[in-house]
Write an enzyme that holds these catalytic residues in place. Structure first.
Site, PDB file in Angstrom:
ATOM      1  N   GLN A 207     -48.179 -11.569  65.356  1.00 28.71           N
ATOM      2  CA  GLN A 207     -47.688 -12.604  66.263  1.00 28.71           C
ATOM      3  C   GLN A 207     -48.187 -12.398  67.700  1.00 28.71           C
ATOM      4  O   GLN A 207     -48.600 -11.318  68.087  1.00 28.71           O
ATOM      5  CB  GLN A 207     -46.160 -12.629  66.263  1.00 28.71           C
ATOM      6  CG  GLN A 207     -45.540 -13.071  64.962  1.00 28.71           C
ATOM      7  CD  GLN A 207     -45.327 -11.935  63.980  1.00 28.71           C
ATOM      8  OE1 GLN A 207     -45.814 -10.836  64.158  1.00 28.71           O
ATOM      9  NE2 GLN A 207     -44.578 -12.218  62.924  1.00 28.71           N
ATOM     10  N   GLY A 234     -54.629  -4.368  54.707  1.00 30.04           N
ATOM     11  CA  GLY A 234     -53.566  -3.839  55.541  1.00 30.04           C
ATOM     12  C   GLY A 234     -52.515  -4.910  55.759  1.00 30.04           C
ATOM     13  O   GLY A 234     -52.785  -6.104  55.692  1.00 30.04           O
ATOM     14  N   GLN A 256     -48.771 -12.410  56.011  1.00 34.83           N
ATOM     15  CA  GLN A 256     -47.576 -12.920  55.346  1.00 34.83           C
ATOM     16  C   GLN A 256     -47.498 -14.441  55.453  1.00 34.83           C
ATOM     17  O   GLN A 256     -47.290 -15.133  54.449  1.00 34.83           O
ATOM     18  CB  GLN A 256     -46.328 -12.288  55.960  1.00 34.83           C
ATOM     19  CG  GLN A 256     -46.213 -10.800  55.709  1.00 34.83           C
ATOM     20  CD  GLN A 256     -45.103 -10.156  56.516  1.00 34.83           C
ATOM     21  OE1 GLN A 256     -44.521 -10.769  57.413  1.00 34.83           O
ATOM     22  NE2 GLN A 256     -44.796  -8.907  56.226  1.00 34.83           N
ATOM     23  N   TRP A 500     -38.668 -12.966  70.142  1.00 34.96           N
ATOM     24  CA  TRP A 500     -38.505 -11.668  69.485  1.00 34.96           C
ATOM     25  C   TRP A 500     -37.466 -10.807  70.179  1.00 34.96           C
ATOM     26  O   TRP A 500     -37.641 -10.432  71.336  1.00 34.96           O
ATOM     27  CB  TRP A 500     -39.860 -10.955  69.493  1.00 34.96           C
ATOM     28  CG  TRP A 500     -39.968  -9.686  68.704  1.00 34.96           C
ATOM     29  CD1 TRP A 500     -39.898  -9.544  67.350  1.00 34.96           C
ATOM     30  CD2 TRP A 500     -40.236  -8.372  69.227  1.00 34.96           C
ATOM     31  NE1 TRP A 500     -40.104  -8.224  66.994  1.00 34.96           N
ATOM     32  CE2 TRP A 500     -40.311  -7.487  68.131  1.00 34.96           C
ATOM     33  CE3 TRP A 500     -40.423  -7.863  70.522  1.00 34.96           C
ATOM     34  CZ2 TRP A 500     -40.559  -6.121  68.287  1.00 34.96           C
ATOM     35  CZ3 TRP A 500     -40.668  -6.501  70.679  1.00 34.96           C
ATOM     36  CH2 TRP A 500     -40.739  -5.645  69.570  1.00 34.96           C
ATOM     37  N   HIS A 539     -34.870 -11.477  64.634  1.00 34.11           N
ATOM     38  CA  HIS A 539     -33.906 -10.402  64.892  1.00 34.11           C
ATOM     39  C   HIS A 539     -32.752 -10.751  65.809  1.00 34.11           C
ATOM     40  O   HIS A 539     -32.029  -9.839  66.239  1.00 34.11           O
ATOM     41  CB  HIS A 539     -34.620  -9.161  65.468  1.00 34.11           C
ATOM     42  CG  HIS A 539     -35.832  -8.753  64.701  1.00 34.11           C
ATOM     43  ND1 HIS A 539     -36.957  -8.247  65.306  1.00 34.11           N
ATOM     44  CD2 HIS A 539     -36.099  -8.795  63.380  1.00 34.11           C
ATOM     45  CE1 HIS A 539     -37.880  -7.993  64.400  1.00 34.11           C
ATOM     46  NE2 HIS A 539     -37.387  -8.318  63.213  1.00 34.11           N
ATOM     47  N   GLU A 560     -37.539 -13.403  60.689  1.00 36.77           N
ATOM     48  CA  GLU A 560     -37.056 -12.156  60.117  1.00 36.77           C
ATOM     49  C   GLU A 560     -35.658 -11.907  60.667  1.00 36.77           C
ATOM     50  O   GLU A 560     -35.447 -11.907  61.889  1.00 36.77           O
ATOM     51  CB  GLU A 560     -37.999 -11.012  60.485  1.00 36.77           C
ATOM     52  CG  GLU A 560     -37.730  -9.733  59.709  1.00 36.77           C
ATOM     53  CD  GLU A 560     -38.804  -8.691  59.973  1.00 36.77           C
ATOM     54  OE1 GLU A 560     -39.661  -8.487  59.081  1.00 36.77           O
ATOM     55  OE2 GLU A 560     -38.793  -8.085  61.065  1.00 36.77           O
ATOM     56  N   TYR A 563     -32.335  -6.309  61.783  1.00 38.94           N
ATOM     57  CA  TYR A 563     -32.288  -5.081  60.981  1.00 38.94           C
ATOM     58  C   TYR A 563     -30.955  -4.353  61.089  1.00 38.94           C
ATOM     59  O   TYR A 563     -30.580  -3.607  60.183  1.00 38.94           O
ATOM     60  CB  TYR A 563     -33.354  -4.086  61.465  1.00 38.94           C
ATOM     61  CG  TYR A 563     -34.789  -4.467  61.268  1.00 38.94           C
ATOM     62  CD1 TYR A 563     -35.174  -5.712  60.782  1.00 38.94           C
ATOM     63  CD2 TYR A 563     -35.798  -3.552  61.579  1.00 38.94           C
ATOM     64  CE1 TYR A 563     -36.504  -6.046  60.623  1.00 38.94           C
ATOM     65  CE2 TYR A 563     -37.135  -3.866  61.416  1.00 38.94           C
ATOM     66  CZ  TYR A 563     -37.489  -5.107  60.944  1.00 38.94           C
ATOM     67  OH  TYR A 563     -38.807  -5.417  60.786  1.00 38.94           O
TER      68      TYR A 563
END
Length: 657
Positions: A207, A234, A256, A500, A539, A560, A563
């Site tokens: 990103q 990778g 992804q 982010w 997050h 995402e 976490y």
């Protein structure tokens, strides 16, 4: 502002430049008024019965670029070793190194290698490399917080052998194979150049690393083999390309998700591979599927509404710089710079304020905007004590070298760091990082207070990267904001946004834990007819994207979940990755993924997406969830529909529609 002598009964509150009429308008208010809002939501432009004697002072052209900007002459005028200069810029005089594969694999298609940029990901140095029109026979390695920019009217004016980003290393400075690959290759950019014929370009990024208006005369490879080819690809977590030609096609590799807007590839070329989702918006060329692949392609034939990002042009014969402002386009397919390169507003840098870190406060920037000038923020970190306020239409703020706006040390709470007033048209904000501070904000960027804006064009956000945390360790005070971006106005377009909340932090990329550095939502949209091309949100601690406006459209979404949350503060609250308000009647979402990595606690999220049931105007295509790693699950894709993703389905997307 200099004083202007007027009749005794006239009180002047705000000076506004009216660009289209080439004179100043003044907002007059009655003596009883306490603020400019009492004469309207915004200052009104009126013609005085006496001429204004004073003129706005022009800026210098060419500007005095600060040391963070490297302006590079073409080969026929350059003195010295250009490759050595490029290598010195990337390495920051030897701090960082490049390790390519190749020699150990002769006569094979092994390619790539790795960068060792240990400790650079949260550094304070920002750099822009501006290539003047002509030929540059060298390769530029694009490091963290580097922007490589051609200064031509169109990409063909600047030819560079190649630019490159290779796989990263772990926090220990060692290349470990599959991970990290390109997972942490953030915060860099390349714009407005052409590469050498037949040269393949290795740009292994994730990103906040956009490619814009480039012509690659070979293949573009977006991830590569690691460990000398031990693994196929990778890891790479997603990226963005716009307004570009790639003659040899695009190899997505292990990306992804990847968003491609208004690209063209060669007749015999293809888009291929990718892990889970590739979204092609207004692009020419075919995606080549292979048997057994997990990735789905989502094709949107035309880009509904866009104006390409403003950019800088250097005119050699005049020794002058110009700010180029492309006009809005509707139903765009492929690139348009070959056909419409003259249909661009050209603004002399005499009318552009070139800001510099440490010397340009928010008050100075606001005053320059009020004079009618556009703003270029040169590379650096701008620590502000008051918001940057855009109060007029047709204003551009363009950042170079990942120019960063954040609260000054000790600054008080601000409602937002950048604010766009109501009712404006064709505002452009581009190329900025925006970070939170210790006192907090309601939003980092706030666009309007109500549903307002042109029926055609309120404005655009390009390459906006918001960050909460990461650049501080656990011993330092938290930073925070309620939301990263809040859009209340209608008809705003976003083009590549990464919002982010950091999952790791300096100095050794240790994980952020226990909901530190609080931010609740990445994006909240209350305006109507808002469009997002390439939206990345990660997050935050509540619903990541909240959409309350009508007729919203998102083409490509990557999310995402946090976490470090618990079942109590996240799962039981019903938070999700993308939430369309219960009252919304029309919305479009295409090519969207929500991932889980509940690292610290066993969390079971109810769903990845929430949307009103039984509404014909809600259109969802190719939405999915993925369990990446960790604990817990996402129990459904949409509301109570779609399969559960958990450790038993690790790495495999669950599509609902």
């Amino acid at each position: 502002l200099k004083l202007i002598q007027l009749k005794p009964h006239v009180v002047i509150d705000t000076l506004v430049v009216v660009k289209s009429m080439n004179f100043f308008g003044l907002c007059k208010k009655a003596q009883r008024a306490d603020s400019v809002e009492e004469c309207g939501e915004e200052p009104r432009n009126v013609i005085l019965d006496e001429p204004i004697a004073q003129q706005v002072k022009k800026e210098q052209n060419p500007p005095n670029w600060p040391s963070s900007v490297h302006v590079i002459e073409p080969d026929d005028k350059f003195v010295g070793d250009k490759q050595a200069l490029f290598d010195r810029i990337f390495s920051d005089d030897g701090k960082y190194t490049v390790h390519p594969w190749g020699a150990e694999f002769p006569n094979t298609d092994r390619y790539g290698g790795y960068f060792n940029e240990t400790g650079r990901d949260f550094c304070a140095k920002r750099v822009a490399v501006l290539l003047k029109p002509g030929v540059h026979r060298a390769k530029f390695n694009v490091g963290f917080y580097n922007s490589l920019v051609g200064l031509g009217r169109e990409p063909s004016a600047v030819e560079l052998d190649a630019f490159e980003v290779l796989n990263g290393v772990g926090s220990d400075g060692v290349e470990h194979g599959l991970s990290p690959g390109a997972l942490n290759n953030f915060w860099r950019s390349v714009e407005n150049i052409t590469t050498a014929p037949g040269r393949n370009i290795y740009y292994f990024v994730s990103q906040a690393s956009p490619l814009r208006k480039v012509h690659i005369r070979g293949q573009l490879r977006l991830s590569g083999p690691v460990g000398g080819g031990i693994y196929d690809w990778g890891y790479a977590s997603g990226g963005f390309t716009a307004d570009s030609k790639i003659d040899g096609g695009v190899e997505f590799g292990g990306q992804q998700q990847y968003c491609t807007r208004n690209a063209e590839i060669g007749d015999e070329a293809a888009y291929k591979h990718g892990a889970w989702s590739n979204v092609l918006i207004g692009s020419k060329g075919m995606y080549k599927s292979e048997a057994g692949q997990l990735a789905k392609e989502t094709v949107i034939e035309h880009t509904e509404r866009i104006a390409e990002k403003p950019y800088i042009m250097f005119e050699e014969c005049e020794n002058k710089y110009y700010l180029m402002i492309p006009r809005p386009e509707v139903g765009k397919r492929g690139v348009s710079w070959e056909r419409y390169s003259n249909d661009i507003e050209r603004v002399d840098f005499e009318n552009v304020y070139v800001a510099e870190e440490g010397a340009s406060s928010a008050a100075v920037i606001n005053a320059k905007l009020a004079e009618g000038k556009h703003i270029v923020l040169t590379p650096g970190i701008y620590k502000i004590s008051e918001p940057i306020i855009i109060g007029r239409s047709n204003a551009v703020i363009l950042g170079l070298g990942l120019a960063t706006v954040q609260p000054a040390d000790g600054a008080c709470y601000m409602d937002s760091l950048i604010f766009v007033r109501d009712g404006l048209e064709d505002v452009r904000i581009a190329g900025l990082m925006v970070q939170g501070g210790e006192a907090g904000t309601n939003a980092l960027i706030k666009w309007g207070t109500r549903k307002s804006g042109s029926a055609e064009n309120a404005g655009f956000l390009y390459d906006i990267f918001c960050r909460i945390g990461g650049d501080r360790d656990a011993s330092m005070p938290e930073v925070r904001t309620n939301k990263m971006i809040l859009i209340n106005s209608s008809n705003v377009v976003g083009d590549n946004l990464w919002l982010w909340r950091a999952d790791h932090e300096m100095p050794k990329n240790d994980g952020v834990r226990d909901s530190r550095n609080k931010v609740f939502n990445a994006l909240e949209v209350n305006g109507d007819n808002v469009i997002m091309y390439g939206l990345f949100a990660e997050h935050t601690l509540h619903d990541l994207t909240v959409w309350n406006g009508e007729n919203g459209k998102t083409f490509f979404y990557q999310c995402e979940l946090p976490y470090d949350v618990t079942q109590h503060n996240f799962g039981d609250q019903g938070y999700a990755g993308y939430v369309i308000g219960d009252h919304v009647k029309t919305h479009t979402l295409m090519g969207a993924g929500v991932y889980s990595f509940f690292r610290d606690y066993d969390v079971h999220a109810q769903c990845g997406f929430r949307a009103p049931q039984l509404e014909d105007g809600i259109s969802l295509q190719h939405i999915f969830t993925v369990f990446l790693n960790g604990k817990g699950s996402i129990d459904h894709v949409l509301n109570h529909q779609g399969d559960r993703c958990s450790s038993s389905t690790q790495g495999r997307p669950h599509y609902y529609c």
